[in-house]
Design a protein around this motif. Structure first.
Motif, mmCIF file in Angstrom:
data_model
loop_
_atom_site.group_PDB
_atom_site.id
_atom_site.type_symbol
_atom_site.label_atom_id
_atom_site.label_comp_id
_atom_site.label_asym_id
_atom_site.label_seq_id
_atom_site.Cartn_x
_atom_site.Cartn_y
_atom_site.Cartn_z
ATOM 1 N N TRP A 86 0.806 -1.223 0.000
ATOM 2 C CA TRP A 86 0.000 0.000 0.000
ATOM 3 C C TRP A 86 0.837 1.269 0.000
ATOM 4 O O TRP A 86 0.447 2.278 -0.585
ATOM 5 C CB TRP A 86 -0.956 -0.008 1.194
ATOM 6 C CG TRP A 86 -2.099 -0.945 1.026
ATOM 7 C CD1 TRP A 86 -2.394 -2.057 1.767
ATOM 8 C CD2 TRP A 86 -3.130 -0.876 0.024
ATOM 9 N NE1 TRP A 86 -3.521 -2.685 1.297
ATOM 10 C CE2 TRP A 86 -3.995 -1.975 0.220
ATOM 11 C CE3 TRP A 86 -3.400 0.005 -1.020
ATOM 12 C CZ2 TRP A 86 -5.107 -2.210 -0.577
ATOM 13 C CZ3 TRP A 86 -4.502 -0.234 -1.821
ATOM 14 C CH2 TRP A 86 -5.342 -1.326 -1.597
ATOM 15 N N ARG A 87 1.982 1.236 0.637
ATOM 16 C CA ARG A 87 2.809 2.455 0.646
ATOM 17 C C ARG A 87 3.303 2.788 -0.753
ATOM 18 O O ARG A 87 3.421 3.962 -1.119
ATOM 19 C CB ARG A 87 3.976 2.294 1.612
ATOM 20 C CG ARG A 87 3.558 2.157 3.067
ATOM 21 C CD ARG A 87 4.714 2.296 4.018
ATOM 22 N NE ARG A 87 5.203 3.664 4.081
ATOM 23 C CZ ARG A 87 6.191 4.068 4.872
ATOM 24 N NH1 ARG A 87 6.797 3.193 5.674
ATOM 25 N NH2 ARG A 87 6.576 5.320 4.887
ATOM 26 N N ALA A 88 3.600 1.763 -1.551
ATOM 27 C CA ALA A 88 4.021 2.007 -2.927
ATOM 28 C C ALA A 88 2.857 2.484 -3.787
ATOM 29 O O ALA A 88 3.043 3.267 -4.718
ATOM 30 C CB ALA A 88 4.626 0.737 -3.522
ATOM 31 N N LEU A 89 1.645 2.039 -3.476
ATOM 32 C CA LEU A 89 0.477 2.373 -4.295
ATOM 33 C C LEU A 89 -0.174 3.689 -3.886
ATOM 34 O O LEU A 89 -0.664 4.436 -4.739
ATOM 35 C CB LEU A 89 -0.553 1.247 -4.218
ATOM 36 C CG LEU A 89 -0.091 -0.125 -4.723
ATOM 37 C CD1 LEU A 89 -1.180 -1.165 -4.495
ATOM 38 C CD2 LEU A 89 0.296 -0.070 -6.189
ATOM 39 N N LEU A 131 -7.026 -2.369 -10.417
ATOM 40 C CA LEU A 131 -6.032 -3.435 -10.425
ATOM 41 C C LEU A 131 -4.640 -2.882 -10.160
ATOM 42 O O LEU A 131 -4.282 -1.819 -10.655
ATOM 43 C CB LEU A 131 -6.021 -4.142 -11.779
ATOM 44 C CG LEU A 131 -7.357 -4.708 -12.283
ATOM 45 C CD1 LEU A 131 -7.175 -5.310 -13.659
ATOM 46 C CD2 LEU A 131 -7.913 -5.722 -11.309
ATOM 47 N N ALA A 132 -3.859 -3.625 -9.382
ATOM 48 C CA ALA A 132 -2.471 -3.248 -9.142
ATOM 49 C C ALA A 132 -1.598 -4.490 -9.232
ATOM 50 O O ALA A 132 -2.021 -5.596 -8.880
ATOM 51 C CB ALA A 132 -2.308 -2.597 -7.764
ATOM 52 N N LEU A 133 -0.394 -4.313 -9.720
ATOM 53 C CA LEU A 133 0.595 -5.381 -9.762
ATOM 54 C C LEU A 133 1.428 -5.290 -8.501
ATOM 55 O O LEU A 133 2.194 -4.341 -8.313
ATOM 56 C CB LEU A 133 1.471 -5.228 -11.008
ATOM 57 C CG LEU A 133 2.542 -6.288 -11.238
ATOM 58 C CD1 LEU A 133 1.900 -7.661 -11.460
ATOM 59 C CD2 LEU A 133 3.415 -5.905 -12.434
ATOM 60 N N CYS A 134 1.264 -6.269 -7.615
ATOM 61 C CA CYS A 134 1.993 -6.255 -6.337
ATOM 62 C C CYS A 134 3.423 -6.746 -6.505
ATOM 63 O O CYS A 134 4.361 -6.158 -5.970
ATOM 64 C CB CYS A 134 1.263 -7.119 -5.307
ATOM 65 S SG CYS A 134 -0.420 -6.602 -4.954
ATOM 66 N N GLU A 135 3.588 -7.845 -7.218
ATOM 67 C CA GLU A 135 4.900 -8.437 -7.459
ATOM 68 C C GLU A 135 4.937 -9.002 -8.864
ATOM 69 O O GLU A 135 3.906 -9.364 -9.426
ATOM 70 C CB GLU A 135 5.180 -9.573 -6.460
ATOM 71 C CG GLU A 135 5.242 -9.171 -5.013
ATOM 72 C CD GLU A 135 5.465 -10.368 -4.098
ATOM 73 O OE1 GLU A 135 5.663 -11.489 -4.623
ATOM 74 O OE2 GLU A 135 5.419 -10.191 -2.881
ATOM 75 N N GLY A 136 6.150 -9.096 -9.428
ATOM 76 C CA GLY A 136 6.308 -9.711 -10.728
ATOM 77 C C GLY A 136 6.360 -8.709 -11.857
ATOM 78 O O GLY A 136 6.439 -7.498 -11.656
ATOM 79 N N ARG A 195 1.613 -2.848 -23.423
ATOM 80 C CA ARG A 195 2.283 -2.166 -24.528
ATOM 81 C C ARG A 195 3.779 -2.094 -24.285
ATOM 82 O O ARG A 195 4.546 -1.733 -25.161
ATOM 83 C CB ARG A 195 1.710 -0.764 -24.701
ATOM 84 C CG ARG A 195 0.249 -0.779 -25.105
ATOM 85 C CD ARG A 195 -0.305 0.609 -25.311
ATOM 86 N NE ARG A 195 -1.702 0.576 -25.692
ATOM 87 C CZ ARG A 195 -2.446 1.643 -25.892
ATOM 88 N NH1 ARG A 195 -1.904 2.838 -25.746
ATOM 89 N NH2 ARG A 195 -3.714 1.535 -26.231
ATOM 90 N N GLY A 196 4.182 -2.464 -23.095
ATOM 91 C CA GLY A 196 5.579 -2.525 -22.704
ATOM 92 C C GLY A 196 5.665 -3.274 -21.397
ATOM 93 O O GLY A 196 4.650 -3.506 -20.731
ATOM 94 N N PRO A 197 6.867 -3.696 -20.986
ATOM 95 C CA PRO A 197 6.999 -4.421 -19.728
ATOM 96 C C PRO A 197 6.750 -3.513 -18.532
ATOM 97 O O PRO A 197 7.185 -2.365 -18.505
ATOM 98 C CB PRO A 197 8.449 -4.926 -19.764
ATOM 99 C CG PRO A 197 9.163 -3.996 -20.698
ATOM 100 C CD PRO A 197 8.147 -3.568 -21.713
ATOM 101 N N LEU A 198 6.049 -4.028 -17.537
ATOM 102 C CA LEU A 198 5.761 -3.305 -16.309
ATOM 103 C C LEU A 198 6.146 -4.189 -15.139
ATOM 104 O O LEU A 198 5.838 -5.382 -15.124
ATOM 105 C CB LEU A 198 4.277 -2.948 -16.217
ATOM 106 C CG LEU A 198 3.687 -2.071 -17.322
ATOM 107 C CD1 LEU A 198 2.173 -1.981 -17.164
ATOM 108 C CD2 LEU A 198 4.311 -0.687 -17.298
ATOM 109 N N SER A 199 6.803 -3.616 -14.154
ATOM 110 C CA SER A 199 7.223 -4.358 -12.966
ATOM 111 C C SER A 199 6.505 -3.818 -11.742
ATOM 112 O O SER A 199 6.311 -2.612 -11.594
ATOM 113 C CB SER A 199 8.740 -4.259 -12.770
ATOM 114 O OG SER A 199 9.428 -4.817 -13.879
ATOM 115 N N GLY A 200 6.113 -4.733 -10.846
ATOM 116 C CA GLY A 200 5.475 -4.325 -9.609
ATOM 117 C C GLY A 200 6.478 -3.863 -8.583
ATOM 118 O O GLY A 200 7.671 -4.152 -8.679
ATOM 119 N N PRO A 201 6.017 -3.093 -7.603
ATOM 120 C CA PRO A 201 4.620 -2.716 -7.391
ATOM 121 C C PRO A 201 4.237 -1.424 -8.112
ATOM 122 O O PRO A 201 4.976 -0.455 -8.078
ATOM 123 C CB PRO A 201 4.549 -2.525 -5.873
ATOM 124 C CG PRO A 201 5.922 -2.038 -5.494
ATOM 125 C CD PRO A 201 6.867 -2.719 -6.448
#
Length: 264
Positions: free
Chosen positions: A60-63, A103-108, A113-119
């Motif tokens: 949550w702190r990252a989001l 939606l949020a990417l927590c890990e991974g 349209r391009g690579p996205l890394s969590g978080p």
């Protein structure tokens, strides 16, 4: 469905396969999710004052940034969100599905349209507009965790949480700024500048980049042809700026790349 986890490239699973059946949309909908009550974050009791959000299972702190809430509010937030666990090749988002959650990417790592890394937030706006997802988002790391925050419970709760709502507005604004920057980059830079800027953005602080997407998909993101992408990479390699071996690209001269990305 929000997170369609079929690894079948055609989007359908063999009903005779138990493993595939366990990852069907119906199974996913009833799958358990991590909350404070069943193995997620634990929160102090009410009356302990305002505290920052936890970092696990939902970062949550990252989001939301430095939002401070009481323990009861964080616990309520954990209770209305879900964590979906995905594997490489799964569709985190299926194009055309109705958007009924943030939606949020927590890990991974995923590829859209391009690579996205969590978080980071994966999709914030579509559900607010009651729209449908416009593109597939595929998991490209060995595993990933996706946070699903259904609008059916979020909208009412957010009416009493102005700090959280403000944080969401900031997050959407940041995504809008990044989108406008990307558009300006496509309209104001030549092919070499676009490729250079893209390589720097994807590599971050690393000196090497392993492409997680096909080169034709990268070319589509940059609004150039696959042939132009291959030719540009070859020219930069000939100039000693890059070292290219298949889908592995080494950044030999970041200063030169930065100059090209800035149109110099």
């Amino acid at each position: 469905m929000i997170a369609h986890l079929s690894s079948d490239p055609e989007g359908s699973a063999d009903p005779s396969d138990p493993a595939a059946a366990s990852r069907s949309p119906a199974a996913i909908a009833s799958a358990p999710f991590a909350t404070a009550a069943n193995g997620g974050a634990a929160f102090p009791p009410a009356g302990t004052g305002l505290i920052p959000g936890p970092s696990h299972p939902i970062p949550w702190r990252a989001l939301l940034g430095d939002v401070l809430l009481d323990g009861e509010s964080w616990s309520a937030l954990a209770g209305m969100t879900q964590v979906r666990r995905c594997q490489a090749g799964d569709l985190a988002i299926r194009r055309g599905d109705a958007a009924v959650a943030m939606l949020a990417l927590c890990e991974g790592k995923v590829a859209a349209r391009g690579p996205l890394s969590g978080p980071q937030w994966l999709d914030l706006h579509t559900a607010w507009l009651e729209g449908r997802y416009e593109e597939d988002v595929t998991v490209v790391s060995a595993s990933a965790q996706l946070m699903v925050w259904p609008m059916s419970v979020a909208t009412m709760w957010l009416r009493s949480q102005p700090l959280v709502l403000e944080a969401l507005v900031r997050a959407v604004s940041a995504q809008q700024r990044d989108a406008l920057d990307a558009i300006r980059g496509l309209t104001m830079k030549d092919a070499t500048g676009r490729v250079a800027a893209w390589l720097l953005a994807q590599a971050g602080s690393s000196e090497e980049l392993q492409l997680a997407e096909r080169k034709r998909d990268v070319a589509a993101q940059l609004s150039i042809s696959p042939e132009t992408l291959s030719r540009t990479l070859r020219q930069l390699a000939d100039r000693g700026v890059l070292a290219v071996q298949g889908y592995r690209i080494g950044l030999l001269d970041r200063v030169a790349l930065l100059a090209l990305a800035r149109g110099r």
